[in-house]
Design an enzyme around this catalytic site. Sequence first.
Site, PDB file in Angstrom:
ATOM      1  N   ASN A  12     -14.167  11.463  13.844  1.00  0.00           N
ATOM      2  CA  ASN A  12     -13.236  11.408  12.717  1.00  0.00           C
ATOM      3  C   ASN A  12     -11.948  12.189  12.950  1.00  0.00           C
ATOM      4  OD1 ASN A  12     -16.291  11.749  11.359  1.00  0.00           O
ATOM      5  ND2 ASN A  12     -15.136   9.938  10.742  1.00  0.00           N
TER       6      ASN A  12
ATOM      7  N   ILE B 190      -7.015  13.503  10.958  1.00  0.00           N
ATOM      8  CA  ILE B 190      -8.370  13.557  10.413  1.00  0.00           C
ATOM      9  C   ILE B 190      -8.601  12.360   9.496  1.00  0.00           C
ATOM     10  CG2 ILE B 190     -10.004  14.931   9.071  1.00  0.00           C
ATOM     11  CD1 ILE B 190      -7.909  17.311   9.610  1.00  0.00           C
ATOM     12  N   CYS B 191      -9.739  11.712   9.680  1.00  0.00           N
ATOM     13  CA  CYS B 191     -10.125  10.614   8.794  1.00  0.00           C
ATOM     14  C   CYS B 191     -11.248  11.123   7.890  1.00  0.00           C
ATOM     15  CB  CYS B 191     -10.599   9.405   9.606  1.00  0.00           C
ATOM     16  SG  CYS B 191     -10.989   7.997   8.576  1.00  0.00           S
ATOM     17  N   ILE B 192     -10.858  11.454   6.658  1.00  0.00           N
ATOM     18  CA  ILE B 192     -11.811  11.910   5.659  1.00  0.00           C
ATOM     19  C   ILE B 192     -11.310  11.415   4.300  1.00  0.00           C
ATOM     20  CG2 ILE B 192     -10.695  14.173   5.432  1.00  0.00           C
ATOM     21  CD1 ILE B 192     -13.463  15.393   4.919  1.00  0.00           C
TER      22      ILE B 192
END
Length: 148
Positions: free
Chosen positions: A77, A84-86
């Site tokens: 992620n 950041i992939c959140i």
Amino acid sequence: MALKRIQRELQDLTKNPLPGIKVTPVDDDVFHWVGTIEGPEASPYKGGSFKLDVVFSADYPFKPPKIKFVTKVYHPNIDDEGAICIDLLKSDQWKPATKVGQVLQALAMLLEFPNPDDALVASIAEVYNTNRTKYSKTVKDYVQKYAK
């Protein structure tokens, strides 16, 4: 409005620090912070110290802060640029009631519990899903090389 909110959150994080997480403003600019997250004990990131760059806009808290990892991290992620992939940081899912401390805690949790189903780096997600031993070894190599 943004300035007061950010100052209040910084004051709260200073008075009540989160375990394994530190933040400070850059050159007294409350709209730009640097932070560190210590690798969670129950993860292959254990022993690492991961630097973050946190930038708030004048629209905070109505828009999420821009946060990226400065330390190179092997994670499904988090890409090579530190993006950041959140869900919490996605503009369409951000809620003004969310505090930056909650985001930082979520990032620490993300280190411990990656989300390969919402990967930013598909090749790392594939390794995570198919060969956890190789994934953990590569994470530990990155920690030794970049996060000490």
